[in-house]
Scaffold this motif. Sequence first.
Motif, PDB file in Angstrom:
ATOM      1  N   ILE A 178      -0.383   7.054   4.378  1.00 38.40           N
ATOM      2  CA  ILE A 178      -0.670   7.387   5.761  1.00 38.40           C
ATOM      3  C   ILE A 178       0.650   7.703   6.461  1.00 38.40           C
ATOM      4  O   ILE A 178       1.530   6.846   6.577  1.00 38.40           O
ATOM      5  CB  ILE A 178      -1.397   6.245   6.495  1.00 38.40           C
ATOM      6  N   GLY A 179       0.832   8.934   6.918  1.00 35.79           N
ATOM      7  CA  GLY A 179       2.076   9.380   7.516  1.00 35.79           C
ATOM      8  C   GLY A 179       2.226   9.006   8.971  1.00 35.79           C
ATOM      9  O   GLY A 179       1.430   8.257   9.549  1.00 35.79           O
ATOM     10  N   ASN A 180       3.268   9.557   9.636  1.00 32.98           N
ATOM     11  CA  ASN A 180       3.553   9.237  11.033  1.00 32.98           C
ATOM     12  C   ASN A 180       2.409   9.629  11.954  1.00 32.98           C
ATOM     13  O   ASN A 180       2.138   8.954  12.960  1.00 32.98           O
ATOM     14  CB  ASN A 180       4.836   9.949  11.486  1.00 32.98           C
ATOM     15  N   SER A 181       1.738  10.712  11.647  1.00 33.23           N
ATOM     16  CA  SER A 181       0.664  11.208  12.502  1.00 33.23           C
ATOM     17  C   SER A 181      -0.651  10.467  12.297  1.00 33.23           C
ATOM     18  O   SER A 181      -1.624  10.724  13.005  1.00 33.23           O
ATOM     19  CB  SER A 181       0.452  12.709  12.239  1.00 33.23           C
ATOM     20  N   GLY A 182      -0.677   9.537  11.344  1.00 27.16           N
ATOM     21  CA  GLY A 182      -1.906   8.824  11.037  1.00 27.16           C
ATOM     22  C   GLY A 182      -2.777   9.548  10.032  1.00 27.16           C
ATOM     23  O   GLY A 182      -3.849   9.054   9.674  1.00 27.16           O
ATOM     24  N   LYS A 183      -2.347  10.720   9.585  1.00 30.44           N
ATOM     25  CA  LYS A 183      -3.095  11.469   8.590  1.00 30.44           C
ATOM     26  C   LYS A 183      -2.600  11.139   7.194  1.00 30.44           C
ATOM     27  O   LYS A 183      -1.444  10.755   6.999  1.00 30.44           O
ATOM     28  CB  LYS A 183      -2.955  12.973   8.847  1.00 30.44           C
ATOM     29  N   GLN A 184      -3.462  11.304   6.229  1.00 26.59           N
ATOM     30  CA  GLN A 184      -3.108  11.024   4.843  1.00 26.59           C
ATOM     31  C   GLN A 184      -2.313  12.179   4.260  1.00 26.59           C
ATOM     32  O   GLN A 184      -2.721  13.337   4.334  1.00 26.59           O
ATOM     33  CB  GLN A 184      -4.369  10.781   4.012  1.00 26.59           C
ATOM     34  N   ILE A 185      -1.155  11.848   3.711  1.00 26.89           N
ATOM     35  CA  ILE A 185      -0.300  12.842   3.066  1.00 26.89           C
ATOM     36  C   ILE A 185       0.099  12.301   1.695  1.00 26.89           C
ATOM     37  O   ILE A 185      -0.241  11.171   1.333  1.00 26.89           O
ATOM     38  CB  ILE A 185       0.963  13.139   3.898  1.00 26.89           C
ATOM     39  N   LYS A 186       0.828  13.091   0.933  1.00 32.40           N
ATOM     40  CA  LYS A 186       1.355  12.637  -0.338  1.00 32.40           C
ATOM     41  C   LYS A 186       2.704  11.950  -0.124  1.00 32.40           C
ATOM     42  O   LYS A 186       3.437  12.297   0.799  1.00 32.40           O
ATOM     43  CB  LYS A 186       1.495  13.816  -1.304  1.00 32.40           C
ATOM     44  N   ALA A 187       3.016  10.991  -0.981  1.00 26.45           N
ATOM     45  CA  ALA A 187       4.221  10.182  -0.788  1.00 26.45           C
ATOM     46  C   ALA A 187       5.482  11.032  -0.719  1.00 26.45           C
ATOM     47  O   ALA A 187       6.374  10.757   0.086  1.00 26.45           O
ATOM     48  CB  ALA A 187       4.327   9.147  -1.907  1.00 26.45           C
ATOM     49  N   TRP A 188       5.572  12.066  -1.532  1.00 27.48           N
ATOM     50  CA  TRP A 188       6.785  12.872  -1.537  1.00 27.48           C
ATOM     51  C   TRP A 188       6.990  13.592  -0.206  1.00 27.48           C
ATOM     52  O   TRP A 188       8.130  13.851   0.202  1.00 27.48           O
ATOM     53  CB  TRP A 188       6.766  13.887  -2.684  1.00 27.48           C
TER      54      TRP A 188
ATOM     55  N   ARG B  53       3.518   0.749   5.461  1.00 33.15           N
ATOM     56  CA  ARG B  53       2.692   1.948   5.420  1.00 33.15           C
ATOM     57  C   ARG B  53       1.486   1.687   4.522  1.00 33.15           C
ATOM     58  O   ARG B  53       1.554   0.838   3.619  1.00 33.15           O
ATOM     59  CB  ARG B  53       3.476   3.141   4.874  1.00 33.15           C
ATOM     60  N   THR B  54       0.431   2.394   4.759  1.00 31.39           N
ATOM     61  CA  THR B  54      -0.734   2.280   3.887  1.00 31.39           C
ATOM     62  C   THR B  54      -0.524   3.197   2.688  1.00 31.39           C
ATOM     63  O   THR B  54      -0.560   4.428   2.812  1.00 31.39           O
ATOM     64  CB  THR B  54      -2.024   2.664   4.632  1.00 31.39           C
ATOM     65  N   VAL B  55      -0.259   2.577   1.544  1.00 38.97           N
ATOM     66  CA  VAL B  55       0.025   3.300   0.312  1.00 38.97           C
ATOM     67  C   VAL B  55      -1.112   3.020  -0.665  1.00 38.97           C
ATOM     68  O   VAL B  55      -1.326   1.875  -1.078  1.00 38.97           O
ATOM     69  CB  VAL B  55       1.366   2.865  -0.305  1.00 38.97           C
ATOM     70  N   ALA B  56      -1.865   4.065  -1.004  1.00 38.53           N
ATOM     71  CA  ALA B  56      -3.013   3.924  -1.910  1.00 38.53           C
ATOM     72  C   ALA B  56      -3.965   2.835  -1.430  1.00 38.53           C
ATOM     73  O   ALA B  56      -4.514   2.070  -2.230  1.00 38.53           O
ATOM     74  CB  ALA B  56      -2.538   3.642  -3.333  1.00 38.53           C
TER      75      ALA B  56
ATOM     76  N   LYS C 245      18.259  14.129 -10.363  1.00 38.67           N
ATOM     77  CA  LYS C 245      17.113  14.151 -11.262  1.00 38.67           C
ATOM     78  C   LYS C 245      15.783  14.169 -10.527  1.00 38.67           C
ATOM     79  O   LYS C 245      14.729  14.228 -11.162  1.00 38.67           O
ATOM     80  CB  LYS C 245      17.168  12.957 -12.210  1.00 38.67           C
ATOM     81  N   GLY C 246      15.805  14.066  -9.206  1.00 40.31           N
ATOM     82  CA  GLY C 246      14.552  14.128  -8.469  1.00 40.31           C
ATOM     83  C   GLY C 246      14.413  13.011  -7.462  1.00 40.31           C
ATOM     84  O   GLY C 246      15.379  12.303  -7.137  1.00 40.31           O
ATOM     85  N   LEU C 247      13.197  12.834  -6.967  1.00 36.13           N
ATOM     86  CA  LEU C 247      12.897  11.868  -5.920  1.00 36.13           C
ATOM     87  C   LEU C 247      12.314  10.593  -6.529  1.00 36.13           C
ATOM     88  O   LEU C 247      11.306  10.639  -7.238  1.00 36.13           O
ATOM     89  CB  LEU C 247      11.909  12.471  -4.917  1.00 36.13           C
ATOM     90  N   LEU C 248      12.951   9.480  -6.247  1.00 34.16           N
ATOM     91  CA  LEU C 248      12.491   8.171  -6.678  1.00 34.16           C
ATOM     92  C   LEU C 248      11.845   7.461  -5.492  1.00 34.16           C
ATOM     93  O   LEU C 248      12.484   7.268  -4.465  1.00 34.16           O
ATOM     94  CB  LEU C 248      13.667   7.342  -7.203  1.00 34.16           C
ATOM     95  N   ILE C 249      10.574   7.079  -5.621  1.00 30.58           N
ATOM     96  CA  ILE C 249       9.846   6.425  -4.538  1.00 30.58           C
ATOM     97  C   ILE C 249       9.427   5.035  -5.002  1.00 30.58           C
ATOM     98  O   ILE C 249       8.818   4.882  -6.060  1.00 30.58           O
ATOM     99  CB  ILE C 249       8.609   7.233  -4.114  1.00 30.58           C
ATOM    100  N   VAL C 250       9.755   4.017  -4.199  1.00 26.06           N
ATOM    101  CA  VAL C 250       9.532   2.626  -4.556  1.00 26.06           C
ATOM    102  C   VAL C 250       8.724   1.949  -3.455  1.00 26.06           C
ATOM    103  O   VAL C 250       8.937   2.212  -2.271  1.00 26.06           O
ATOM    104  CB  VAL C 250      10.871   1.881  -4.757  1.00 26.06           C
ATOM    105  N   VAL C 251       7.805   1.063  -3.858  1.00 25.28           N
ATOM    106  CA  VAL C 251       7.036   0.276  -2.891  1.00 25.28           C
ATOM    107  C   VAL C 251       7.272  -1.208  -3.135  1.00 25.28           C
ATOM    108  O   VAL C 251       7.590  -1.628  -4.260  1.00 25.28           O
ATOM    109  CB  VAL C 251       5.525   0.588  -2.969  1.00 25.28           C
ATOM    110  N   SER C 252       7.123  -1.991  -2.065  1.00 26.25           N
ATOM    111  CA  SER C 252       7.324  -3.431  -2.145  1.00 26.25           C
ATOM    112  C   SER C 252       6.505  -4.108  -1.055  1.00 26.25           C
ATOM    113  O   SER C 252       6.360  -3.553   0.041  1.00 26.25           O
ATOM    114  CB  SER C 252       8.807  -3.775  -1.975  1.00 26.25           C
ATOM    115  N   PRO C 253       5.972  -5.309  -1.313  1.00 29.07           N
ATOM    116  CA  PRO C 253       5.180  -5.984  -0.283  1.00 29.07           C
ATOM    117  C   PRO C 253       6.018  -6.706   0.758  1.00 29.07           C
ATOM    118  O   PRO C 253       5.520  -7.050   1.832  1.00 29.07           O
ATOM    119  CB  PRO C 253       4.343  -6.982  -1.094  1.00 29.07           C
ATOM    120  N   ASN C 254       7.299  -6.975   0.451  1.00 25.14           N
ATOM    121  CA  ASN C 254       8.136  -7.744   1.368  1.00 25.14           C
ATOM    122  C   ASN C 254       9.609  -7.470   1.083  1.00 25.14           C
ATOM    123  O   ASN C 254       9.963  -6.805   0.117  1.00 25.14           O
ATOM    124  CB  ASN C 254       7.853  -9.250   1.235  1.00 25.14           C
TER     125      ASN C 254
END
Length: 307
Positions: A122-132, A150-153, A166-175
């Motif tokens: 869920i992006g800044n606008s409240g709409k669903q977008i892709k993580a990248w 953020r609401t991720v999946a 080598k590209g974009l690395l995206i990481v999630v964490s609960p805390n």
Amino acid sequence: MHTFCYQSIAKLLLHWLPMQTYTLCLDRTNWQHGQKDINFLVLSIAWEGCSIPIFWELLPKKSNSNSQERIDLMIRCLEVIPADKIECLLADREFIGIKWFQWLMDNNIRFRLRIKGNTPVIGNSGKQIKAWQLFSHLRIGCQETWMTRRTVAGLSLHIGAHRSLKGLLIVVSPNQPDNMVKDYYRRWSIEVLFANLKSHGFDLESTHITDPEKLKKLMAVMAIAVLWCLRVGHWKHGPYNQLPLLSHWRPEKCLFRYGLDLLRRSLKNDFTRQERLFFELLQVLSPTYIGEHYKVVSPPSFRPECL
């Protein structure tokens, strides 16, 4: 056939590791012998630029593990390592899933897990977008971490990213989002482990063993051997982050290789002359042993490697 108690082996490995809290890494290693696919799911502890297998399972398939197989492995881990002793769990983007993420959060296990770029957020606008798309503005060498969740999946998580060559690395964490991206780079230690188990060390792929129970026992022996090599290398040369660097900004050898070479030399040469050294190397496994080469240092920080 001898029966192994893998929980007891895990406790023995923890006794030999001079650590109070643990960074866990989860990944797979696989190879093929004839028409037989051998696929290990391994949970390891990161230490000194490498990691030590603590729990493992032989998957009855060639593909990735599912959420339940990962959960079963973590349940075994929690029997010997309480959740409050786990600094964080690190895993690559093939280890995803709402059920898996939710179980980790329900059991208070801190994690830094990589997600795919097309994961819905869920992006800044409240709409669903892709993580990248959330990090499309990042330039090479830059990173960004969202301090608000953020609401991720479908789950409420912190999210951060780093863009490298080598590209974009995206990481999630609960805390604890501080340094979550930097923490994730310690996952590379399990790749070093697999290299040491295979072509750079014990050449595990060359074994003709295909029986699942025998392979699991062999991995237990390898886990003890890896830890012994690391402890010997640390005893002889000090912490990994103090090894001299070559022109490519990496050490000539890792601690595992230093330890393996010294152990092999003590066994291959005239044993009557090397007997004292060999028995001293046995004593190195003791957490309280202080020998001629031992250095008392603060816990080292891991050198991030590019994925």
